[in-house]
Design a protein around this motif. Structure first.
Motif, PDB file in Angstrom:
ATOM      1  N   ARG A   1     -21.080   0.387  -5.738  1.00  0.00           N
ATOM      2  CA  ARG A   1     -20.040  -0.395  -6.414  1.00  0.00           C
ATOM      3  C   ARG A   1     -18.706   0.339  -6.359  1.00  0.00           C
ATOM      4  NH1 ARG A   1     -17.196  -0.764 -10.699  1.00  0.00           N
ATOM      5  NH2 ARG A   1     -18.044   1.009 -11.802  1.00  0.00           N
TER       6      ARG A   1
ATOM      7  N   HIS B   1     -17.351   0.306  -2.794  1.00  0.00           N
ATOM      8  CA  HIS B   1     -16.828  -1.021  -2.473  1.00  0.00           C
ATOM      9  C   HIS B   1     -15.457  -1.225  -3.121  1.00  0.00           C
ATOM     10  CE1 HIS B   1     -16.888  -5.234  -1.406  1.00  0.00           C
ATOM     11  NE2 HIS B   1     -16.626  -5.538  -2.664  1.00  0.00           N
ATOM     12  N   LYS B   2     -15.346  -0.801  -4.358  1.00  0.00           N
ATOM     13  CA  LYS B   2     -14.089  -0.938  -5.084  1.00  0.00           C
ATOM     14  C   LYS B   2     -12.993  -0.107  -4.403  1.00  0.00           C
ATOM     15  CE  LYS B   2     -12.567  -0.760  -9.907  1.00  0.00           C
ATOM     16  NZ  LYS B   2     -12.976  -0.428 -11.273  1.00  0.00           N
TER      17      LYS B   2
ATOM     18  N   LYS C   1     -12.839   0.752  -1.226  1.00  0.00           N
ATOM     19  CA  LYS C   1     -12.472   0.085   0.031  1.00  0.00           C
ATOM     20  C   LYS C   1     -11.571  -1.117  -0.230  1.00  0.00           C
ATOM     21  CE  LYS C   1     -16.601   1.542   2.494  1.00  0.00           C
ATOM     22  NZ  LYS C   1     -17.879   1.134   3.062  1.00  0.00           N
ATOM     23  N   ALA C   2     -11.832  -1.828  -1.307  1.00  0.00           N
ATOM     24  CA  ALA C   2     -10.998  -2.983  -1.651  1.00  0.00           C
ATOM     25  C   ALA C   2      -9.570  -2.527  -1.957  1.00  0.00           C
ATOM     26  CB  ALA C   2     -11.595  -3.734  -2.835  1.00  0.00           C
ATOM     27  N   TYR C   3      -9.424  -1.432  -2.709  1.00  0.00           N
ATOM     28  CA  TYR C   3      -8.084  -0.907  -2.991  1.00  0.00           C
ATOM     29  C   TYR C   3      -7.396  -0.470  -1.699  1.00  0.00           C
ATOM     30  CZ  TYR C   3      -8.603  -0.804  -8.102  1.00  0.00           C
ATOM     31  OH  TYR C   3      -8.740  -1.145  -9.431  1.00  0.00           O
ATOM     32  N   GLN C   4      -8.159   0.155  -0.793  1.00  0.00           N
ATOM     33  CA  GLN C   4      -7.577   0.580   0.488  1.00  0.00           C
ATOM     34  C   GLN C   4      -7.089  -0.629   1.284  1.00  0.00           C
ATOM     35  OE1 GLN C   4     -10.982   2.770   1.926  1.00  0.00           O
ATOM     36  NE2 GLN C   4     -10.115   4.744   1.323  1.00  0.00           N
ATOM     37  N   GLN C   5      -7.875  -1.685   1.285  1.00  0.00           N
ATOM     38  CA  GLN C   5      -7.476  -2.902   1.995  1.00  0.00           C
ATOM     39  C   GLN C   5      -6.247  -3.535   1.347  1.00  0.00           C
ATOM     40  OE1 GLN C   5     -11.148  -5.098   1.916  1.00  0.00           O
ATOM     41  NE2 GLN C   5     -11.922  -4.135   3.782  1.00  0.00           N
ATOM     42  N   ASP C   6      -6.224  -3.520   0.029  1.00  0.00           N
ATOM     43  CA  ASP C   6      -5.053  -4.047  -0.681  1.00  0.00           C
ATOM     44  C   ASP C   6      -3.803  -3.252  -0.311  1.00  0.00           C
ATOM     45  OD1 ASP C   6      -6.603  -5.947  -1.942  1.00  0.00           O
ATOM     46  OD2 ASP C   6      -6.632  -4.923  -3.890  1.00  0.00           O
TER      47      ASP C   6
ATOM     48  N   ALA D   1      -2.075   0.599  -5.243  1.00  0.00           N
ATOM     49  CA  ALA D   1      -3.420   0.371  -4.715  1.00  0.00           C
ATOM     50  C   ALA D   1      -3.919   1.616  -3.984  1.00  0.00           C
ATOM     51  CB  ALA D   1      -3.427  -0.835  -3.774  1.00  0.00           C
TER      52      ALA D   1
ATOM     53  N   ALA E   1      -7.207   3.856  -4.914  1.00  0.00           N
ATOM     54  CA  ALA E   1      -8.230   4.149  -3.903  1.00  0.00           C
ATOM     55  C   ALA E   1      -8.459   5.655  -3.809  1.00  0.00           C
ATOM     56  CB  ALA E   1      -7.817   3.589  -2.545  1.00  0.00           C
TER      57      ALA E   1
END
Length: 116
Positions: free
Chosen positions: A39, A42-43, A45-50, A66, A70
């Motif tokens: 979890r 995943h969180k 990676k989401a911040y990195q993508q943001d 963001a 990350a």
């Protein structure tokens, strides 16, 4: 060709039995058994993508925030003993594979040079 395939299978069997590979597989299984780690990863990676997305649309402050979140999660994950153990075991197994690859490459190159 059959002899080559048999040699490859023997090599793979030996690699799978090597202590560093066995230790890595145990560490990997341990990590997989901890859903909280997945979890957090995943969180992160989401911040990195943001952060990448915000940079593309020139939202510098949002991208920076963001990216900071990350990085914070990455540091948190990196401090966990289970993650440190996993990375150490992964590095050991990687070192083994690099050694095997380098040795094979050197032997193949020597064979090619000797055949000329």
């Amino acid at each position: 060709m059959r002899q080559f395939e048999e040699s490859v299978e023997k090599l793979l069997a030996a690699v799978r039995k090597h202590d560093s590979v066995q230790a890595f597989q145990k560490a990997e299984q341990h990590v997989k058994e901890l859903p909280e780690l997945e979890r957090l990863a995943h969180k992160m990676k989401a911040y990195q993508q943001d952060a990448v997305l915000f940079q593309k649309i020139e939202k510098d402050q949002a991208a920076s925030q963001a990216g900071y979140k990350a990085d914070e999660l990455e540091q948190e994950l990196s401090r966990l003993p289970v993650v440190q153990d996993y990375r150490e075991k992964m590095q050991d197994a990687s070192d083994l594979l690099q050694y095997i690859t380098k040795t094979l490459e050197e032997k193949i190159n020597k064979e090619l040079i000797d055949d000329k």
